[in-house]
Write a protein that holds these residues in place. Structure first.
Motif, short mmCIF file in Angstrom:
data_model
loop_
_atom_site.label_atom_id
_atom_site.label_comp_id
_atom_site.label_asym_id
_atom_site.label_seq_id
_atom_site.Cartn_x
_atom_site.Cartn_y
_atom_site.Cartn_z
N LEU A 139 0.83 -1.21 0.00
CA LEU A 139 0.00 0.00 0.00
C LEU A 139 0.86 1.25 0.00
O LEU A 139 0.61 2.18 -0.77
CB LEU A 139 -0.92 -0.01 1.22
N ASN A 140 1.89 1.27 0.84
CA ASN A 140 2.78 2.43 0.88
C ASN A 140 3.55 2.61 -0.43
O ASN A 140 3.76 3.73 -0.91
CB ASN A 140 3.77 2.30 2.05
N GLY B 97 4.02 5.59 -5.81
CA GLY B 97 3.90 5.55 -7.27
C GLY B 97 2.77 6.42 -7.79
O GLY B 97 2.93 7.13 -8.80
N LEU B 98 1.62 6.41 -7.08
CA LEU B 98 0.48 7.23 -7.50
C LEU B 98 0.76 8.72 -7.36
O LEU B 98 0.34 9.53 -8.20
CB LEU B 98 -0.77 6.85 -6.68
N GLY C 285 3.01 13.69 -12.70
CA GLY C 285 3.24 13.60 -14.13
C GLY C 285 2.04 14.00 -14.97
O GLY C 285 2.18 14.57 -16.05
N PHE C 286 0.82 13.71 -14.47
CA PHE C 286 -0.40 13.98 -15.23
C PHE C 286 -1.02 15.34 -14.92
O PHE C 286 -1.93 15.78 -15.61
CB PHE C 286 -1.44 12.89 -14.96
N ASN C 287 -0.57 15.98 -13.83
CA ASN C 287 -1.17 17.25 -13.42
C ASN C 287 -0.15 18.37 -13.43
O ASN C 287 1.06 18.13 -13.48
CB ASN C 287 -1.76 17.12 -12.00
N LEU D 281 -6.81 8.76 -5.92
CA LEU D 281 -6.24 7.48 -5.49
C LEU D 281 -4.99 7.71 -4.63
O LEU D 281 -4.77 7.01 -3.63
CB LEU D 281 -5.90 6.61 -6.70
N ALA D 282 -4.17 8.68 -5.02
CA ALA D 282 -2.96 8.99 -4.26
C ALA D 282 -3.31 9.50 -2.87
O ALA D 282 -2.68 9.11 -1.87
CB ALA D 282 -2.12 10.04 -5.00
N ILE D 283 -4.32 10.36 -2.78
CA ILE D 283 -4.76 10.88 -1.48
C ILE D 283 -5.25 9.75 -0.60
O ILE D 283 -4.86 9.62 0.58
CB ILE D 283 -5.87 11.94 -1.67
N ALA D 284 -6.12 8.89 -1.16
CA ALA D 284 -6.71 7.80 -0.37
C ALA D 284 -5.64 6.83 0.14
O ALA D 284 -5.61 6.49 1.33
CB ALA D 284 -7.74 7.05 -1.22
#
Length: 341
Positions: A81-82, A87-88, A94-96, A159-162
């Motif tokens: 999970l970590n 990675g997220l 990269g996407f923002n 997803l990164a936040i969660a």
């Protein structure tokens, strides 16, 4: 009293180590990626974790700490999970745009507060919430420049936040419920974090940078900075687990935003990054929010401690008359019995 003072010194030491090591590694990595042209952040993180595990393994062999077995399934899921959250976060960057990525990091605090309130029944006073709001506003003013939205980037950010929030809450919960130290938890989970990033890192980095980490020209200077970054990362990873275990995930995030302000200040001082009155105003507001948060948490902690002591004293006062009354009743029964005879 001495034990409480020792605990406070331990928390202060953990916070100082976390700030010093995090600011150092940011400056080192910025020089590595900007000045030396090494942009492979996810792969570099996997190397950080592998070096951290190797260092802890040597420390374990030298009996610097004792290893406490933890359920394998818990450690594996926690480590993965970590690793996924790291990675997220990189994919989100990269996407923002930089501004939206900073918004993603800011959203971790309110989301953590929400999760702890809903699932752990933790209470946050209005004063603490206000100080957190002030902190977020300050960091936002200091660091956010533009907000460009896109669907894929937004999903990755959520997803990164969660995953980041859940991972940090679990770091605190596992240490307290299973009674393991930050060193023991990091030692057992680091290999799984490193493994998932080591496998996925080159692909993520190639997608984001259009470059191959294996075809990069590694000069002695680059290798030297990578080695330095990995050594500092040992302290960063250790202090992260230490701070979350001794305080809370929210406090760690507050500390993280303090690091952001310090990095901005050091970037201007050492690397001559552009600095505006807006940056200065934002940093001052953020520092004020952090100081208020620390003060309100300290007051709440002392109040809670005082309530516990009052409850304990009150309990003694309530039970003493009861015991005395039982003793008097017992004596009265003995007198009655002798009188009857």
């Amino acid at each position: 009293m001495g034990e409480m003072k020792s605990m406070q010194m331990g928390v202060i030491g953990a916070l100082f180590l976390s700030v010093a090591s995090s600011v150092s590694i940011v400056i080192c990595n910025k020089a590595l990626m900007t000045n030396l042209g090494f942009p492979f952040a996810t792969t570099l993180t996997s190397w950080h974790l592998m070096v951290t595990y190797c260092t802890l393994h040597v420390a374990y062999r030298l009996n610097f700490f004792e290893n406490k077995p933890i359920d394998t399934k818990t450690v594996v899921l926690f480590g993965l999970l970590n690793g996924i959250s790291i990675g997220l976060l990189n994919l989100s960057l990269g996407f923002n745009s930089i501004g939206f990525y900073q918004m993603t990091k800011l959203a971790i605090i309110p989301f953590t507060v929400l999760l702890e309130t809903l699932f752990l029944n933790k209470k946050f006073s209005q004063k603490i919430k206000f100080s957190l709001f002030l902190l977020l506003v300050g960091v936002g003013i200091a660091s956010i420049t533009d907000l460009q939205l896109n669907f894929v980037g937004s999903v990755l950010s959520l997803l990164a936040i969660a995953t980041t929030c859940v991972g940090q809450i679990l770091t605190n919960t596992i240490q307290k419920k299973l009674n393991v130290t930050s060193t023991q938890l990091l030692y057992q989970s680091a290999p799984f974090q490193a493994a998932i990033l080591f496998v996925s890192g080159p692909f993520v980095d190639k997608y984001l940078t259009r470059l191959n980490v294996f075809s990069f020209q590694y000069s002695p200077f680059v290798v030297g900075f990578i080695t330095l970054s990995c050594l500092i990362a040992v302290s960063v990873n250790f202090s992260t687990f230490l701070v979350i275990g001794k305080t809370s995930p929210v406090t760690y995030q507050v500390l993280g935003h303090l690091k952001t302000c310090l990095v901005l200040a050091f970037g201007y001082t050492l690397l001559h990054d552009p600095f505006t009155p807006r940056n200065i105003a934002g940093i001052l507001i953020a520092v004020l929010g952090m100081l208020l948060y620390s003060y309100f948490c300290s007051v709440a902690s002392k109040s809670k401690q005082g309530s516990s002591e009052s409850a304990f004293i009150g309990k003694d006062k309530d039970t003493t008359p009861l015991l005395s009354q039982e003793k008097e009743n017992h004596e009265a029964k003995k007198l009655d019995k002798h009188s009857a005879v």
